[in-house]
Write a protein that holds these residues in place. Structure first.
Motif, PDB file in Angstrom:
ATOM      1  N   LYS A 150       0.884  -1.187   0.048  1.00  0.00           N
ATOM      2  CA  LYS A 150      -0.129  -0.069   0.141  1.00  0.00           C
ATOM      3  C   LYS A 150       0.845   1.379  -0.156  1.00  0.00           C
ATOM      4  O   LYS A 150       0.385   2.358  -0.443  1.00  0.00           O
ATOM      5  CB  LYS A 150      -0.851   0.005   1.296  1.00  0.00           C
ATOM      6  CG  LYS A 150      -2.097  -0.612   0.962  1.00  0.00           C
ATOM      7  CD  LYS A 150      -3.309  -0.284   2.148  1.00  0.00           C
ATOM      8  CE  LYS A 150      -4.522   0.143   1.650  1.00  0.00           C
ATOM      9  NZ  LYS A 150      -5.356   0.261   2.794  1.00  0.00           N
ATOM     10  N   LEU A 151       2.063   1.312   0.532  1.00  0.00           N
ATOM     11  CA  LEU A 151       2.880   2.343   0.732  1.00  0.00           C
ATOM     12  C   LEU A 151       3.355   2.898  -0.628  1.00  0.00           C
ATOM     13  O   LEU A 151       3.726   3.886  -1.106  1.00  0.00           O
ATOM     14  CB  LEU A 151       4.158   1.954   1.519  1.00  0.00           C
ATOM     15  CG  LEU A 151       4.132   1.591   2.936  1.00  0.00           C
ATOM     16  CD1 LEU A 151       5.248   0.987   3.597  1.00  0.00           C
ATOM     17  CD2 LEU A 151       3.526   2.656   3.597  1.00  0.00           C
ATOM     18  N   HIS A 152       3.314   1.857  -1.759  1.00  0.00           N
ATOM     19  CA  HIS A 152       3.801   2.382  -3.108  1.00  0.00           C
ATOM     20  C   HIS A 152       2.721   2.291  -4.119  1.00  0.00           C
ATOM     21  O   HIS A 152       2.913   2.530  -5.268  1.00  0.00           O
ATOM     22  CB  HIS A 152       4.937   1.630  -3.558  1.00  0.00           C
ATOM     23  CG  HIS A 152       6.153   1.568  -2.577  1.00  0.00           C
ATOM     24  ND1 HIS A 152       6.869   0.963  -1.985  1.00  0.00           N
ATOM     25  CD2 HIS A 152       6.839   3.052  -2.466  1.00  0.00           C
ATOM     26  CE1 HIS A 152       7.797   1.339  -1.513  1.00  0.00           C
ATOM     27  NE2 HIS A 152       7.844   2.664  -1.627  1.00  0.00           N
TER      28      HIS A 152
ATOM     29  N   VAL B  14       9.536   6.082   2.523  1.00  0.00           N
ATOM     30  CA  VAL B  14       9.457   4.993   1.746  1.00  0.00           C
ATOM     31  C   VAL B  14      10.086   4.720   0.429  1.00  0.00           C
ATOM     32  O   VAL B  14       9.271   4.242  -0.616  1.00  0.00           O
ATOM     33  CB  VAL B  14       7.898   4.062   1.640  1.00  0.00           C
ATOM     34  CG1 VAL B  14       7.631   3.933   3.358  1.00  0.00           C
ATOM     35  CG2 VAL B  14       7.009   5.278   1.258  1.00  0.00           C
TER      36      VAL B  14
ATOM     37  N   ILE C 119      -0.510  -0.973   7.875  1.00  0.00           N
ATOM     38  CA  ILE C 119      -0.807   0.064   7.011  1.00  0.00           C
ATOM     39  C   ILE C 119      -2.062   0.348   6.781  1.00  0.00           C
ATOM     40  O   ILE C 119      -2.927  -0.758   6.043  1.00  0.00           O
ATOM     41  CB  ILE C 119       0.150  -0.192   5.711  1.00  0.00           C
ATOM     42  CG1 ILE C 119       1.470  -0.557   5.950  1.00  0.00           C
ATOM     43  CG2 ILE C 119      -0.122   1.109   4.834  1.00  0.00           C
ATOM     44  CD1 ILE C 119       2.482  -0.613   4.808  1.00  0.00           C
ATOM     45  N   ASP C 120      -2.719   1.411   7.177  1.00  0.00           N
ATOM     46  CA  ASP C 120      -4.173   1.632   7.153  1.00  0.00           C
ATOM     47  C   ASP C 120      -4.777   0.340   7.569  1.00  0.00           C
ATOM     48  O   ASP C 120      -5.947   0.015   6.850  1.00  0.00           O
ATOM     49  CB  ASP C 120      -4.753   1.974   5.647  1.00  0.00           C
ATOM     50  CG  ASP C 120      -4.115   3.303   5.243  1.00  0.00           C
ATOM     51  OD1 ASP C 120      -3.367   4.178   6.139  1.00  0.00           O
ATOM     52  OD2 ASP C 120      -3.759   3.543   4.141  1.00  0.00           O
TER      53      ASP C 120
ATOM     54  N   PHE D  70       3.252   4.886   9.384  1.00  0.00           N
ATOM     55  CA  PHE D  70       3.178   4.069   8.368  1.00  0.00           C
ATOM     56  C   PHE D  70       1.620   4.481   7.555  1.00  0.00           C
ATOM     57  O   PHE D  70       1.310   3.945   6.656  1.00  0.00           O
ATOM     58  CB  PHE D  70       2.983   2.576   8.512  1.00  0.00           C
ATOM     59  CG  PHE D  70       4.647   2.305   8.455  1.00  0.00           C
ATOM     60  CD1 PHE D  70       5.168   1.772   7.283  1.00  0.00           C
ATOM     61  CD2 PHE D  70       5.321   1.958   9.530  1.00  0.00           C
ATOM     62  CE1 PHE D  70       6.539   1.408   7.014  1.00  0.00           C
ATOM     63  CE2 PHE D  70       6.744   1.815   9.394  1.00  0.00           C
ATOM     64  CZ  PHE D  70       7.043   1.374   8.366  1.00  0.00           C
TER      65      PHE D  70
ATOM     66  N   THR E 275      -0.677   5.878   4.982  1.00  0.00           N
ATOM     67  CA  THR E 275      -0.681   6.507   3.926  1.00  0.00           C
ATOM     68  C   THR E 275      -1.218   7.921   3.749  1.00  0.00           C
ATOM     69  O   THR E 275      -2.268   8.013   4.495  1.00  0.00           O
ATOM     70  CB  THR E 275      -1.134   5.693   2.807  1.00  0.00           C
ATOM     71  OG1 THR E 275      -2.486   5.433   3.031  1.00  0.00           O
ATOM     72  CG2 THR E 275      -0.442   4.350   2.679  1.00  0.00           C
TER      73      THR E 275
END
Lengths: 697, 165
Positions: free
Chosen positions: A653-655, B46, B86-87, B146, B148
């Motif tokens: 999800k980070l990218h 990131v 993450i979320d 973390f 987003t």
């Protein structure tokens, strides 16, 4: 899922049979007198009944039995497969589905359906379902078939002599003659005599072959033909069977074909690859000759699916795919080492391994590929039902059923396609009156098609309805606060508003669509599959919704390139060609980045700029021309390294928000390389063209 | 770090000259430095991807979030591979550490809430501050770090709940 759970196995099988049944019924509606269809439908019903009873789904078995009984009249030509019948039969199919999915919950409505069904086949109430409905009589006990079967000339005879030999392979397939005899005894009191005339000498006996015959005298008032027919339903194609009233003249044989009854028992051994079967009776051979071929062909066809398909849990395939992925990565490392070595033996084996692993990869992927036709057939029912509910005449055309996609993709596509088709039928197609007023045929057309397009499959839903109403979309979007009143939008942007969450243009909320959920869900699902959705519309002519989906989610052939210090992979299927970037092109083009590829202008993007890298490119830059759908774009790279097999890994999800990349892969040396999203790059190349050509004009 | 537990088992790492503690139970493994693939146009926090046993894993640099210097890696630099949410989605990510120290128990009683003022870094990224051997250990709020950019709005509304948990 536990594959060894027999009930679950039954359910799975039954679901497939129900699909088959539904497809058969819908085909039958188009072609009501097709005997093959009627028979295959009947067979599906019979198998559901049989295995339902075997697995303890008594309610299913009972219901299907009644269904089958009624349908049997169609099979015997005593009733016609008209629209009303198909309608009720489809309801009945749905009912069976409910019974199978909720074996313990009481499901209502079965009796009514059966009453209707019977009324229709009896021809008493062909007019409609409702008339028959108010009489929810308890379903009568089985066996009306026997009662209604055509009676032979005059049956004074009360005793019938039945003589039969089972197919020689019957025992191999698990038939128990004792049970058959018991079933026969259920028809009436029997005297059974075993016929041993065909048993060969002991030393050539094959214990798996059925040599015995039986002569059964049955005492029964009515003609037992139909009842006996049922007992041997699965066997009679290949068996010998005669039935005659005792002391009277022989009645017509049970097997419907006019061909001589004694026939295929001879053909069976050779067909079943049992050449060692010792039993070859001389007499019947000649008689059987004409019918033999046809029967054998039919048999081969019937056996084909069983022999060539195998049920495997999806997880095992996923596991296999993972293993192959790891193998491909390891192989890439080996190739890299081999290439930098001077050992020819090592190089040879590395090449060999590369060939093998790419073959293994393709085969494994092939296992997961399913023709999209498997879900298309579902939509025929949907359109059939919608047509009835909305009172619109619809012609539904599907093309490209053979197009193959990854199984997981296909499964997840079903719901979005249902939404799109509903949308087209409900909102897209106008009512018959409006269509006639607009000078169109009263019958609307919805077309569902699938076609390969580069590394993607394009699936489109086309209707010839009124098209999207841009004013209404605009008004609605303003009302919902999606856009401001003075926002200037292109047609494309307006069209895309319908995918916004909570958006619906339908003035009235119908049961089918227009609840404001749907299009945004469709878009989200397609995004999740790394696909795109697009809509184009012509007012008064209709709309086209196009989904573009990657062929697979697992492994692709890639082209490895270098930009600056970074290495990237381009899906090879999207690559059209590679050319050298002409030196000094920049200057002469006055800032407009177009290449002349054999007469057509192709825009190009400098990946260096797209990625925001500092520094100058190599002296001799290359351009990789990639395509997606209609568009093409050139990607300027520093170096083309070569081809590699690319195991696609999803980005976290980070990218995932970075549009230029669709995933990542691991190279032979263990480093990670990003995979370029060609569809996105082509789209940005196209918008670049529009901007520049617009400026030039 | 729930209140019915007496201590938090943590892996301590050094970033610049500060000690940080991450929940030891979420740590998968600690790697020496591996080749890092840069992701163009990603956030600096990131900016990279690494290969962890055949998996492509995002590499995060907490120093970015705490506004620290980012010197070149040296022989002490390690990558802590751990599970982060993450979320709300559990994800495996790598975290750059200037040095990895040890696994230690931090007494729950010694952990204090981060002061709202007087810190060098953004308070919302700090879950608490623990004490050990007379020094301070920063317990970063990994979930928060973390998040987003798009997923942030959802959890901003509930900082109280977060603090209580």
């Amino acid at each position: 899922m536990n594959i060894s759970d027999p009930t679950e196995t039954f359910r799975q099988e039954a679901r497939e049979l129900l699909d088959q049944l539904e497809a058969g019924l819908l085909d039958l509606e188009q072609d009501p007198s097709n005997d093959d269809l009627i028979n295959s439908t009947f067979r599906a019903l019979h198998t559901i009944k049989g295995s339902g009873a075997m697995f303890g789904f008594t309610a299913v078995a009972e219901f299907v039995h009644e269904f089958e009984t009624a349908f049997d009249r169609v099979r015997k030509g005593q009733s016609k497969a008209n629209t009303a019948l198909i309608g009720v039969a489809l309801d009945a199919k749905d009912h069976i589905h409910l019974l199978i999915e909720n074996p313990d919950a009481p499901v209502d409505g079965g009796t009514e359906i059966l009453v209707q069904l019977r009324a229709i086949v009896d021809g008493a109430a062909v007019g409609g379902h409702e008339e028959a409905a108010p009489a929810p009589v308890a379903a009568p006990a089985p066996a009306p078939v026997v009662a209604e079967a055509p009676k032979p000339a005059d049956t004074g005879a009360k005793r019938w002599r039945l003589t039969f030999y089972l197919p020689s392979d019957a025992l191999v397939y698990g038939t128990n003659p004792e049970l058959l005899l018991k079933e026969l005894a259920g028809i009436g009191p029997t005297d059974v005599l075993a016929l041993t005339d065909r048993i060969p000498d002991l030393d050539i006996i094959d214990p798996e072959v059925s040599y015995l015959g039986w002569q059964v005298d049955i005492e029964v008032a009515d003609d037992p033909t139909a009842a006996i027919d049922d007992v041997f339903l699965f066997l009679r194609d290949n068996m010998e069977l005669t039935l005659a009233p005792l002391g009277g003249e022989a009645v017509a044989p049970v097997v419907e074909a006019p061909a001589p009854v004694i026939e295929v028992a001879v053909a069976a051994p050779s067909d079943d690859a049992m050449p060692e079967a010792p039993f070859v009776p001389e007499a019947p051979v000649a008689k059987a000759a004409p019918a033999k071929k046809a029967k054998a062909a039919e048999k081969a066809e019937a056996e084909k699916p069983a022999a060539t398909s195998l049920r495997v849990p999806a997880e095992r395939l996923d596991e296999l795919m993972d293993r192959v992925g790891e193998l491909v990565i390891a192989q890439a490392r080996l190739s890299q080492i081999a290439n930098s070595s001077s050992d020819t033996a090592l190089k040879t084996i590395a090449e060999e391994l590369e060939r093998l692993s790419s073959g293994l990869r393709d085969t494994t992927m092939g296992i997961r590929m399913v023709p999209i036709g498997t879900i298309f057939s579902r939509f025929r029912r949907l359109v059939h039902d919608l047509s009835g509910e909305l009172g619109k005449q619809i012609e539904f055309i599907t093309t490209g059923e053979e197009t193959e996609l990854d199984k997981t993709v296909i499964e997840r596509l079903a719901d979005p396609l249902v939404h799109l088709i509903r949308n087209s039928v409900d909102h897209g197609l106008e009512s018959a009156e409006k269509r006639v007023a607009a000078g169109k045929s009263p019958k609307g057309t919805v077309r569902l098609s699938a076609v390969y397009s580069g590394a993607e499959v394009a699936i489109s839903v086309t209707d010839d309805g009124a098209g999207l109403n841009h004013e209404r979309i605009r008004a609605k979007a303003e009302e919902n606060g999606l856009i401001t009143a003075d926002a200037k939008l292109t047609e494309q942007e307006l069209n895309h508003l319908i995918f916004a969450p909570g958006f619906s243009t339908a003035k009235e909320v119908t049961a089918l669509s227009g609840r404001g959920v749907g299009m945004d869900v469709v878009k989200r699902t397609i995004d999740g599959l790394r696909g795109t959705i697009d809509v184009s519309t012509t007012p008064g002519k209709g709309s086209v919704f196009t989904l573009r989906l990657p062929l697979t989610l697992a492994i692709i052939d890639g082209m490895l390139i270098r930009v600056g210090d970074g290495r990237y992979t381009i899906p090879l299927a999207a690559v059209e060609e590679c050319v050298e970037l002409p030196v000094g092109l920049e200057a002469s083009a006055k800032g407009r980045n177009f290449l002349d590829i054999r007469g057509s202008l192709v825009p190009y993007l400098r990946l260096r700029e797209v990625f925001g890298l500092k520094g100058q490119g190599d002296e001799h830059e290359k351009v990789v021309i990639v395509s997606s759908g209609e568009g093409r774009v050139g990607l300027v790279v520093d170096q083309i390294i070569g081809n590699n097999q690319t195991v696609i890994k999803q980005l976290s999800k980070l990218h995932s928000g970075i549009k230029s990349f669709s995933g990542a892969t691991i190279l032979g040396d263990g480093t990670v390389a990003l995979i370029l999203d060609t569809a996105h790059l082509v789209a940005s190349g196209q918008s670049y063209v529009e901007r520049n050509l617009g400026r030039a004009a | 770090m729930s209140e019915n537990q007496d201590f938090m088992t943590a892996l301590t790492i050094r970033l610049e000259d500060e000690l940080f503690a991450v929940e030891a139970s979420r740590v998968r493994e600690i790697l020496d430095l591996v080749p890092i693939t840069e992701v163009p146009s990603a956030r600096a926090f990131v900016g990279g991807l690494i290969n962890v046993r055949g998996r492509v894993v995002p590499l995060a640099d907490l120093r970015v979030m705490f506004g620290m210097e980012r010197p070149e890696p040296d022989e002490d630099t390690r990558i802590v591979v751990m599970e982060v949410d993450i979320d709300g989605e559990p994800t495996i990510a790598g975290i750059l550490a200037d040095k990895v120290h040890d696994v230690t128990d931090i007494e729950a009683a010694s952990i204090e809430e981060a002061p709202k003022v007087g810190m060098r870094w953004r308070p919302e990224f700090v879950k608490g501050i623990g004490k050990r051997n007379g020094g301070f250990i920063i317990i970063p709020d990994m979930e928060r770090i973390f998040e987003t950019p798009g997923g942030r709005s959802a959890s901003v509304a509930a900082p109280e709940e977060r603090a209580a948990s």
